[in-house]
Every structure is written in structure tokens, then in C-alpha cells.
Design a protein around this motif. Structure first.
Motif, PDB file in Angstrom:
ATOM      1  N   PHE A 140       4.462   9.893  14.006  1.00  0.00           N
ATOM      2  CA  PHE A 140       3.658   8.691  14.025  1.00  0.00           C
ATOM      3  C   PHE A 140       3.098   8.503  15.435  1.00  0.00           C
ATOM      4  CE2 PHE A 140       3.516   4.091  14.769  1.00  0.00           C
ATOM      5  CZ  PHE A 140       2.636   3.722  13.763  1.00  0.00           C
TER       6      PHE A 140
ATOM      7  N   THR B  87       2.611  -6.249  18.889  1.00  0.00           N
ATOM      8  CA  THR B  87       2.178  -4.919  18.445  1.00  0.00           C
ATOM      9  C   THR B  87       1.400  -4.949  17.138  1.00  0.00           C
ATOM     10  OG1 THR B  87       4.183  -4.529  17.143  1.00  0.00           O
ATOM     11  CG2 THR B  87       4.218  -3.851  19.465  1.00  0.00           C
ATOM     12  N   ARG B  88       1.299  -6.094  16.534  1.00  0.00           N
ATOM     13  CA  ARG B  88       0.750  -6.186  15.170  1.00  0.00           C
ATOM     14  C   ARG B  88      -0.655  -5.584  15.062  1.00  0.00           C
ATOM     15  NH1 ARG B  88      -1.690  -6.283  11.407  1.00  0.00           N
ATOM     16  NH2 ARG B  88      -1.633  -7.543   9.517  1.00  0.00           N
TER      17      ARG B  88
ATOM     18  N   ILE C  26       4.017  -6.396   9.464  1.00  0.00           N
ATOM     19  CA  ILE C  26       3.858  -5.347   8.455  1.00  0.00           C
ATOM     20  C   ILE C  26       5.138  -4.534   8.473  1.00  0.00           C
ATOM     21  CG2 ILE C  26       2.655  -3.203   7.873  1.00  0.00           C
ATOM     22  CD1 ILE C  26       0.066  -4.463   8.731  1.00  0.00           C
TER      23      ILE C  26
ATOM     24  N   ASP D 153      -4.746  -2.324  11.670  1.00  0.00           N
ATOM     25  CA  ASP D 153      -4.654  -3.009  10.375  1.00  0.00           C
ATOM     26  C   ASP D 153      -5.068  -4.456  10.617  1.00  0.00           C
ATOM     27  OD1 ASP D 153      -3.423  -0.602   9.767  1.00  0.00           O
ATOM     28  OD2 ASP D 153      -1.843  -1.521   8.579  1.00  0.00           O
TER      29      ASP D 153
ATOM     30  N   SER E 197       6.815  -0.983   7.330  1.00  0.00           N
ATOM     31  CA  SER E 197       6.485   0.345   6.831  1.00  0.00           C
ATOM     32  C   SER E 197       7.751   1.140   6.548  1.00  0.00           C
ATOM     33  CB  SER E 197       5.560   1.081   7.796  1.00  0.00           C
ATOM     34  OG  SER E 197       6.277   1.699   8.821  1.00  0.00           O
TER      35      SER E 197
ATOM     36  N   ASN F  11       4.528   6.873   2.248  1.00  0.00           N
ATOM     37  CA  ASN F  11       4.760   5.716   3.108  1.00  0.00           C
ATOM     38  C   ASN F  11       4.399   4.450   2.349  1.00  0.00           C
ATOM     39  OD1 ASN F  11       3.383   3.687   5.303  1.00  0.00           O
ATOM     40  ND2 ASN F  11       5.172   4.698   6.100  1.00  0.00           N
TER      41      ASN F  11
ATOM     42  N   TYR G 107       1.093  11.639   1.560  1.00  0.00           N
ATOM     43  CA  TYR G 107       0.652  12.703   2.464  1.00  0.00           C
ATOM     44  C   TYR G 107       1.084  14.034   1.897  1.00  0.00           C
ATOM     45  CZ  TYR G 107       0.096   9.020   6.005  1.00  0.00           C
ATOM     46  OH  TYR G 107      -0.281   7.904   6.684  1.00  0.00           O
TER      47      TYR G 107
ATOM     48  N   MET H 245      -3.595  10.656   9.312  1.00  0.00           N
ATOM     49  CA  MET H 245      -4.279   9.357   9.323  1.00  0.00           C
ATOM     50  C   MET H 245      -4.734   9.110  10.743  1.00  0.00           C
ATOM     51  SD  MET H 245      -3.076   5.605   7.997  1.00  0.00           S
ATOM     52  CE  MET H 245      -3.117   6.022   6.265  1.00  0.00           C
TER      53      MET H 245
ATOM     54  N   ASN I  40      -1.883  -3.232  17.242  1.00  0.00           N
ATOM     55  CA  ASN I  40      -2.008  -1.984  17.998  1.00  0.00           C
ATOM     56  C   ASN I  40      -2.606  -0.862  17.141  1.00  0.00           C
ATOM     57  OD1 ASN I  40      -0.617  -3.417  19.968  1.00  0.00           O
ATOM     58  ND2 ASN I  40       0.665  -1.676  20.539  1.00  0.00           N
TER      59      ASN I  40
ATOM     60  N   HIS J 275      -6.231   3.779  13.922  1.00  0.00           N
ATOM     61  CA  HIS J 275      -6.910   2.590  13.376  1.00  0.00           C
ATOM     62  C   HIS J 275      -6.051   1.362  13.640  1.00  0.00           C
ATOM     63  CE1 HIS J 275      -3.928   3.567  10.309  1.00  0.00           C
ATOM     64  NE2 HIS J 275      -3.981   2.286   9.978  1.00  0.00           N
TER      65      HIS J 275
ATOM     66  N   LEU K 100       0.867  -1.191   0.000  1.00  0.00           N
ATOM     67  CA  LEU K 100       0.000   0.000   0.000  1.00  0.00           C
ATOM     68  C   LEU K 100       0.894   1.228   0.000  1.00  0.00           C
ATOM     69  CD1 LEU K 100      -2.756   1.442   0.370  1.00  0.00           C
ATOM     70  CD2 LEU K 100      -2.533   0.997   2.825  1.00  0.00           C
TER      71      LEU K 100
ATOM     72  N   ARG L  41       2.614  -5.854   3.191  1.00  0.00           N
ATOM     73  CA  ARG L  41       1.795  -6.789   3.940  1.00  0.00           C
ATOM     74  C   ARG L  41       1.746  -8.138   3.257  1.00  0.00           C
ATOM     75  NH1 ARG L  41      -2.273  -2.879   5.586  1.00  0.00           N
ATOM     76  NH2 ARG L  41      -1.155  -0.915   5.784  1.00  0.00           N
TER      77      ARG L  41
ATOM     78  N   ASN M  44       0.967   5.190   0.464  1.00  0.00           N
ATOM     79  CA  ASN M  44       0.213   6.329   1.002  1.00  0.00           C
ATOM     80  C   ASN M  44       0.957   7.615   0.698  1.00  0.00           C
ATOM     81  OD1 ASN M  44      -1.693   4.669   2.291  1.00  0.00           O
ATOM     82  ND2 ASN M  44      -0.402   4.483   4.116  1.00  0.00           N
TER      83      ASN M  44
ATOM     84  N   HIS N 242      -2.791   2.829  15.650  1.00  0.00           N
ATOM     85  CA  HIS N 242      -1.729   3.731  15.202  1.00  0.00           C
ATOM     86  C   HIS N 242      -2.299   4.753  14.232  1.00  0.00           C
ATOM     87  CE1 HIS N 242      -1.908   0.333  12.391  1.00  0.00           C
ATOM     88  NE2 HIS N 242      -1.614   1.207  11.451  1.00  0.00           N
TER      89      HIS N 242
ATOM     90  N   THR O 246       3.627   0.477   2.870  1.00  0.00           N
ATOM     91  CA  THR O 246       3.439  -0.589   3.860  1.00  0.00           C
ATOM     92  C   THR O 246       3.331  -1.904   3.135  1.00  0.00           C
ATOM     93  OG1 THR O 246       1.078  -0.120   4.004  1.00  0.00           O
ATOM     94  CG2 THR O 246       2.438   0.685   5.801  1.00  0.00           C
TER      95      THR O 246
HETATM   96  C1  MD3 Z   1       1.570  -0.437  13.862  1.00  0.00           C
HETATM   97  N1  MD3 Z   1       0.101   3.881   7.513  1.00  0.00           N
HETATM   98  O1  MD3 Z   1      -1.313   2.337   5.830  1.00  0.00           O
HETATM   99  S1  MD3 Z   1       2.802   3.041   8.715  1.00  0.00           S
HETATM  100  C2  MD3 Z   1      -1.525   2.192   7.049  1.00  0.00           C
HETATM  101  O2  MD3 Z   1       2.587   6.267   7.845  1.00  0.00           O
HETATM  102  C3  MD3 Z   1      -0.804   3.041   8.006  1.00  0.00           C
HETATM  103  O3  MD3 Z   1       1.169   5.873   6.275  1.00  0.00           O
HETATM  104  C4  MD3 Z   1       0.804   4.823   8.314  1.00  0.00           C
HETATM  105  O4  MD3 Z   1      -1.044   2.970   9.157  1.00  0.00           O
HETATM  106  C5  MD3 Z   1       1.593   5.709   7.414  1.00  0.00           C
HETATM  107  O5  MD3 Z   1      -2.290   1.356   7.507  1.00  0.00           O
HETATM  108  C6  MD3 Z   1       1.634   4.192   9.334  1.00  0.00           C
HETATM  109  C7  MD3 Z   1       3.170   2.249  10.210  1.00  0.00           C
HETATM  110  C8  MD3 Z   1       2.339   1.111  10.644  1.00  0.00           C
HETATM  111  C9  MD3 Z   1       1.753   0.229   9.777  1.00  0.00           C
HETATM  112  C10 MD3 Z   1       1.090  -0.864  10.276  1.00  0.00           C
HETATM  113  C11 MD3 Z   1       1.028  -1.114  11.638  1.00  0.00           C
HETATM  114  C12 MD3 Z   1       2.268   0.880  11.985  1.00  0.00           C
HETATM  115  C13 MD3 Z   1       1.612  -0.223  12.491  1.00  0.00           C
HETATM  116  C14 MD3 Z   1       0.389  -2.245  12.176  1.00  0.00           C
HETATM  117  C15 MD3 Z   1       0.376  -2.446  13.532  1.00  0.00           C
HETATM  118  C16 MD3 Z   1       0.957  -1.548  14.390  1.00  0.00           C
END
Ligand code: MD3
Ligand code: FE
Length: 223
Positions: free
Chosen positions: A164, A192-193, A153, A143, A155, A216, A132, A138, A195, A141, A128, A220, A130, A197, A218
Motif C-alpha cells: 500500500f 489522514t482522511r 474509512i 477518497d 479498509s 479489499n 485485485y 490502484m 491523504n 488518489h 466498496l 464508508r 475491490n 494513497h 472499504t
Molecule cells: C487512506 N482502496 O477503494 S484501502 C479505495 O487496497 C482504495 O483497495 C485501496 O483506496 C485498496 O479507495 C486502499 C486503504 C485506504 C482507503 C481509504 C483511505 C486508505 C486511505 C482514505 C484516506 C487515506
């Protein structure tokens, strides 16, 4: 080694920081890669190619809100959101065509960083992307649209730095702040998967390759 809250800018000299049980920050990892197949220039060229050949779009949440972040995907699967919900698809809804294949440099980066954090055989099927712009955020939420939460995951932060927000297992848990700069990679796994964020509104700033934007990636394993 506390890089949270008021210590946001502390320990900037540490290359590798354990954020929590199962979450590892690898600072400036991208710039440290010097292989022919994995280095910063190749990664940015591959990202540009993906962005030139697919459209970043602001998706709609199931509740009817337009997301602030602009998104696209590459890989066999891509994450999408619309009024029907969140899911992974094999086709880009904006074209009806498959998402572009994941570049070899992306796969190499994801597996190298996951391995460094203790996940030996991470092979992502979705990336994915992203984007900004200034003030883009963001909200908090989880994942949880992936099949196997034992898969991490990865990132990758590029361009303008962002703050963040790293929360806990519940939305109401306290959040900690982590400064993410160009080239930083975090591997999120283990406890933490799932959690909560998010990302605070992007500050006005400029980066040589990304202008006012942050991108960013990510990675997966969705299926
Ligand atoms: C912590 N993106 O795409 S990446 C996303 O910076 C997202 O664009 C953010 O959250 C961004 O879903 C944060 C960091 C991230 C990604 C997945 C996680 C942190 C996480 C899953 C679990 C805990
Ligand atoms: Fe997320």
C-alpha cells in the motif's frame, strides 16, 4: 515502530500500529474475531454470497480509462465511476437494482475496528469491494466523494498481500509503503482522511481462500 520504506517488513510482531495521526493498523484483526456473528469463516462466507450475487466490473474513469481493479458494492450506497464522474448511487448500474444489503458481519467488523481506533459510533452505509488480480494496481488518489470527512474509512485486506502506498495531502508528497496482509484492517480518520494513497501492482502469489487474488473492503459513511 517504523514500518515504512526499507522497514516494510519490520515490526511484523506489532499487532496494533499507529501509521499517522488518525490512522491505525490492526494486524490480523479478522483472524482474531471468534464471536458467533463475527469470525473469519462467517466473514468469508458473507463475502462469497455478495460476490456470487453481484458482478465485479472494471469501471471507467471520467477521463475514459478502464480501472485496473474490478469492483462491486454492498450497502445502501455504492461507489461508481463512469464518463460522467464519480458518485455514490442507491442502484447498481449493471442491474438497475439496489446494491445487496451489507451483511451483519461486515457491519460488526467495521464498527469494532473503528471503535478500537477511537471512532465510537461508526455506522457505514457503503462497502466498496475491490478485487485485485496479479498486476492489478490502484494509482494515487484521494477518497473525497463522501459527505462528511470527519467520518473515518475502514479498509480490510483479504487474500494475497499487497504493498500500500500512503502519501500526503498533495499528490506530489513522498509516499511510504505499508505491507498489507490477509486479515489486516486500517482505520483512516482525522488528519489522514484526505491523504493520497494507492496500491502497487499485485505480485504473483497464492492464498488458500483467495487463490491469486486480493480483495479489499472499504467501509464508508458516504451520506
Ligand atoms: C487512506 N482502496 O477503494 S484501502 C479505495 O487496497 C482504495 O483497495 C485501496 O483506496 C485498496 O479507495 C486502499 C486503504 C485506504 C482507503 C481509504 C483511505 C486508505 C486511505 C482514505 C484516506 C487515506
Ligand atoms: Fe481510496
Amino acid at each position: 515502530m517504523d514500518l515504512f520504506e526499507n522497514d516494510l517488513f519490520a515490526s511484523q510482531d506489532e499487532q496494533q500500529v499507529s501509521i499517522a495521526d488518525g490512522a491505525m493498523l490492526l494486524r490480523h484483526f479478522v483472524q482474531q474475531q471468534k464471536n458467533a456473528s463475527l469470525n473469519e469463516a462467517v466473514l468469508l462466507a458473507d463475502l462469497n454470497y455478495i460476490l456470487e450475487n453481484s458482478s465485479l466490473r472494471q469501471m471507467i474513469t471520467p477521463g475514459g480509462f478502464t480501472m485496473s481493479v474490478a469492483m462491486t458494492n454492498c450497502g445502501a450506497l455504492g461507489w461508481v465511476s463512469d464518463r460522467k464522474g464519480y458518485r455514490y448511487t442507491t442502484l447498481d448500474p449493471s442491474t438497475g437494482l439496489p446494491w445487496q444489503p451489507m451483511p451483519a458481519s461486515f457491519l460488526a467488523l467495521a464498527s469494532a475496528t473503528a471503535a478500537q481506533a477511537g471512532y465510537a459510533d461508526f455506522v457505514p452505509d457503503a462497502c466498496l469491494i475491490n478485487q485485485y488480480q496479479p498486476a492489478t494496481r490502484m494509482s494515487l488518489h484521494q477518497d473525497k466523494d463522501e459527505q462528511d470527512f470527519s467520518q473515518p474509512i475502514v479498509s480490510v485486506s483479504l487474500g494475497v498481500p499487497a504493498i500500500f502506498l500512503f502519501g500526503g495531502a498533495k499528490r506530489t508528497d513522498v509516499t511510504r509503503k505499508i505491507l498489507l496482509q490477509h486479515g489486516d484492517v486500517i482505520v483512516w480518520g482525522g488528519k489522514t482522511r484526505l491523504n493520497y494513497h494507492g496500491v502497487t501492482p499485485l505480485k504473483a502469489d497464492s492464498h488458500a481462500a483467495f487463490g491469486a487474488c486480493r480483495v479489499n473492503l472499504t467501509f464508508r459513511k458516504a451520506a
